[in-house]
Design a protein around this motif. Structure first.
Motif, PDB file in Angstrom:
ATOM      1  N   GLU A  66      49.770 -46.017   7.319  1.00  0.00           N
ATOM      2  CA  GLU A  66      50.200 -47.261   6.682  1.00  0.00           C
ATOM      3  C   GLU A  66      49.693 -48.461   7.475  1.00  0.00           C
ATOM      4  O   GLU A  66      49.610 -48.418   8.702  1.00  0.00           O
ATOM      5  N   GLY A  67      49.369 -49.517   6.750  1.00  0.00           N
ATOM      6  CA  GLY A  67      48.997 -50.761   7.402  1.00  0.00           C
ATOM      7  C   GLY A  67      50.236 -51.456   7.952  1.00  0.00           C
ATOM      8  O   GLY A  67      51.304 -51.428   7.322  1.00  0.00           O
ATOM      9  N   LYS A  83      45.032 -50.641  12.792  1.00  0.00           N
ATOM     10  CA  LYS A  83      43.733 -50.270  12.238  1.00  0.00           C
ATOM     11  C   LYS A  83      43.780 -50.093  10.718  1.00  0.00           C
ATOM     12  O   LYS A  83      42.864 -50.508  10.006  1.00  0.00           O
ATOM     13  N   SER A  84      44.839 -49.462  10.225  1.00  0.00           N
ATOM     14  CA  SER A  84      44.939 -49.240   8.781  1.00  0.00           C
ATOM     15  C   SER A  84      45.039 -50.563   8.030  1.00  0.00           C
ATOM     16  O   SER A  84      44.450 -50.724   6.953  1.00  0.00           O
ATOM     17  N   ALA A  85      45.779 -51.517   8.606  1.00  0.00           N
ATOM     18  CA  ALA A  85      45.869 -52.838   7.975  1.00  0.00           C
ATOM     19  C   ALA A  85      44.512 -53.529   7.973  1.00  0.00           C
ATOM     20  O   ALA A  85      44.116 -54.156   6.973  1.00  0.00           O
ATOM     21  N   ARG A  86      43.780 -53.419   9.075  1.00  0.00           N
ATOM     22  CA  ARG A  86      42.447 -54.027   9.135  1.00  0.00           C
ATOM     23  C   ARG A  86      41.521 -53.401   8.088  1.00  0.00           C
ATOM     24  O   ARG A  86      40.683 -54.097   7.491  1.00  0.00           O
ATOM     25  N   ARG A  87      41.654 -52.083   7.869  1.00  0.00           N
ATOM     26  CA  ARG A  87      40.814 -51.416   6.868  1.00  0.00           C
ATOM     27  C   ARG A  87      41.110 -51.958   5.473  1.00  0.00           C
ATOM     28  O   ARG A  87      40.185 -52.244   4.700  1.00  0.00           O
ATOM     29  N   ILE A 105      51.460 -51.421  -1.973  1.00  0.00           N
ATOM     30  CA  ILE A 105      52.914 -51.257  -2.018  1.00  0.00           C
ATOM     31  C   ILE A 105      53.420 -51.581  -0.617  1.00  0.00           C
ATOM     32  O   ILE A 105      53.001 -50.958   0.361  1.00  0.00           O
ATOM     33  N   THR A 106      54.296 -52.579  -0.500  1.00  0.00           N
ATOM     34  CA  THR A 106      54.656 -53.089   0.819  1.00  0.00           C
ATOM     35  C   THR A 106      56.162 -53.121   1.023  1.00  0.00           C
ATOM     36  O   THR A 106      56.940 -53.273   0.071  1.00  0.00           O
ATOM     37  N   ASN A 107      56.553 -52.978   2.287  1.00  0.00           N
ATOM     38  CA  ASN A 107      57.937 -53.166   2.728  1.00  0.00           C
ATOM     39  C   ASN A 107      57.938 -54.283   3.769  1.00  0.00           C
ATOM     40  O   ASN A 107      57.180 -54.225   4.739  1.00  0.00           O
ATOM     41  N   ARG A 134      50.666 -49.889   1.999  1.00  0.00           N
ATOM     42  CA  ARG A 134      49.676 -48.857   1.740  1.00  0.00           C
ATOM     43  C   ARG A 134      48.933 -49.199   0.465  1.00  0.00           C
ATOM     44  O   ARG A 134      49.501 -49.770  -0.469  1.00  0.00           O
ATOM     45  N   ASP A 135      47.669 -48.844   0.438  1.00  0.00           N
ATOM     46  CA  ASP A 135      46.841 -49.096  -0.732  1.00  0.00           C
ATOM     47  C   ASP A 135      47.473 -48.415  -1.949  1.00  0.00           C
ATOM     48  O   ASP A 135      47.751 -47.214  -1.935  1.00  0.00           O
TER      49      ASP A 135
END
Length: 536
Positions: free
Chosen positions: A225-226, A241-245, A294-296, A314-315
């Protein structure tokens, strides 16, 4: 081999003590030198002031003029001044260097001792150091002139160098005492500082904090998850890293996000509102430059105070992919269940006929069943080359028969196997939900018929599903694809056509609905369909 590590409190105490001691040592040296110079200068000024006072005295001038008469006024006057000024000696001498006054009256009339009086007898005023009959002394020499400005003698005022050194040592002792007190205060302060810092760090040593920091970074950057976090002022302090992606997919990585305002980096984000509302927002959909997530969003609380906010996301396409896989599995399970149930019903019919020993009817039933299965299966597999899609269609036919619904399949052209396997999952989601809705729609109708027409022309797959159900009211037709919209009873409904529309959009296809109340409904579906290699 483990490295020896000093505790934080020990390091702080040693460092502070070293700094304080070095500072006080340098200060002591500077003050001692300055004080010594100052004391010597003060004593020199005192000596020269006393000597000038004696040189200007009328008693001394008259006494030097009458030296031949044995005038004792000079000795009396200088003795009084010597006692009042607390100097070692006051010696008045004539131009021959013969003493006219001295603390020891026996030395009056004798030559001055020291050898540093020549310059004074030549009219010069100065300070010197020399050894005389009273020991080492600091001496101030001033020439004496009569009223005609003719030099008639000189005066020497002496201050004991031992007294000078004693005064300097006394001042130095005070400085040392002050420095020692400063070191002691520094040690106590260092100890208290070390305790305060360690308490603030929850008793952790620096190497433990460093290890926790590295572990935290590794965990944050390893999760799928970002994660993005901001402080109380809305400044970005963490991006994994996931958020940067995901931000890179959204073309937002032109600038380094750390240190930027969240609204400057992500215009329109609602993360900063969490700081004000102090309430978490879970499972929210958001679009970032065309990328759906989809975000929290959760506020960060420390000691009851909101110090920032963090968002995990997450995407949405990945979430959709998982949902599609689960939807496909559910479709397959329903298909297998329907086929299994239909087969069990047929076995029960055969068992009954066998028990009645009606073998002619058994033979007729099996022949009819075989012919029907051969025709049905052969027709589907002949035109639909994708075995997964063909099996799905056969399962839906079994499910329809189980529901006492007549389902017919008409393939106007051969349907090739798709180039990408995921297209099959999308088709199963699309047709599965439409067919299920059609079966539910005709369930209470006298005429329970559903027809499906499939055709493949110019890389486009056309699918038409018509039923004789209750139809959809005209004022409801625009809402049937909304998430959660349903006309059926029960919870967890209203997702079928929503998933259908989403799968159609993913394939960049189109969907059209024609419905007449109490007559029936027709769904016309067209999707791009790239042909793959056929399985032969």
């Amino acid at each position: 081999m483990l490295k020896f590590r000093l505790k934080l409190s020990t390091v702080i105490i040693l460092f502070v003590c070293a700094v304080v001691t070095l500072s006080l040592l340098i200060t002591d040296l500077l003050i001692t030198n300055t004080t010594s110079d100052s004391i010597e200068k003060q004593l020199e000024n005192k000596a020269i002031t006393v000597s000038r006072t004696i040189a200007e005295s009328q008693i001394v001038k008259e006494g030097l003029s009458n030296t031949g008469t044995g005038d004792v006024s000079i000795q009396e006057y200088t003795t009084t001044i010597q006692e009042a000024s607390d100097v070692l000696f006051i010696v008045v001498m004539d131009m021959k260097g013969i003493r006219q006054s001295h603390p020891d009256v026996k030395k009056i009339g004798k030559a001055f001792v020291g050898g540093d009086e020549e310059r004074a007898l030549n009219g010069e005023e100065y300070i010197s150091r020399s050894t005389g009959t009273l020991g080492k002394s600091l001496r101030a020499f001033t020439p004496i002139y009569n009223k005609n400005s003719t030099q008639i003698g000189a005066v020497s005022v002496g201050i004991s160098l031992q007294a000078v050194e004693a005064s300097i040592q006394q001042s130095h002792r005070k400085i040392l005492i002050g420095s020692s007190v400063g070191v002691l205060i520094g040690i106590i302060g260092a100890f208290l500082l070390a305790r305060y810092i360690k308490t603030s760090l929850f008793g952790l040593e620096p190497y433990a904090i460093a290890r926790i920091h590295e572990e935290r970074n590794t965990m944050l950057h390893s999760v799928h998850e970002g994660i993005i976090a901001i402080d109380r002022e809305g400044m970005i302090i963490l991006v994994n890293k996931s958020a940067r992606r995901i931000f890179k997919q959204a073309s937002l990585m032109d600038n380094e996000p750390i240190g930027m305002k969240i609204n400057d980096f992500l215009p329109g984000t609602l993360l900063e509102t969490v700081l004000d509302n102090k309430e978490a927002e879970l499972d929210q959909e958001q679009t970032i430059n065309g990328v759906s997530i989809i975000t929290n969003r959760v506020p960060l609380n420390v000691n009851g105070q909101v110090v920032g906010a963090i968002a995990t996301f997450r995407d949405k396409t990945e979430v959709n992919h998982l949902a599609k896989q689960l939807t496909g599995v559910q479709m397959y399970a329903d298909t297998l269940r329907a086929q299994s149930h239909e087969f069990m019903n047929q076995l029960h019919v055969l068992l009954g006929l066998i028990k009645m020993e009606d073998y002619d009817e058994v033979n007729h039933f099996i022949s009819k069943l075989v012919n029907h299965q051969t025709h049905e299966v052969g027709s589907v597999t002949k035109h639909i080359k994708d075995p997964v899609f063909a099996g799905f269609i056969l399962g839906k036919m079994s499910y329809a028969r189980e529901s006492h619904v007549q389902l017919t399949i008409h393939c106007e052209t051969e349907i090739p196997q798709p180039e990408r396997p995921e297209v099959t999952h999308e088709l199963i989601t699309i047709l599965g939900n439409v067919i299920d809705n059609a079966i539910d729609s005709v369930g209470k109708r006298e005429r329970k018929e559903i027809s499906i027409a499939l055709s493949y022309i110019d890389d486009l797959l056309s699918m038409t599903v018509s039923d004789t159900g209750v139809g959809i009211p005209e004022d409801k037709q625009d809402d049937i694809f909304l998430k959660g919209h349903t006309t059926k009873d029960g919870n967890h409904r209203g997702f079928g056509l929503y998933l259908t529309k989403r799968s159609i959009d993913n394939l960049k296809g189109s969907i059209d609905v024609e419905s007449v109340t109490s007559v029936g409904t027709t769904f016309s579906l067209i999707v791009p369909y790239d042909q793959g290699d056929e399985i032969r």
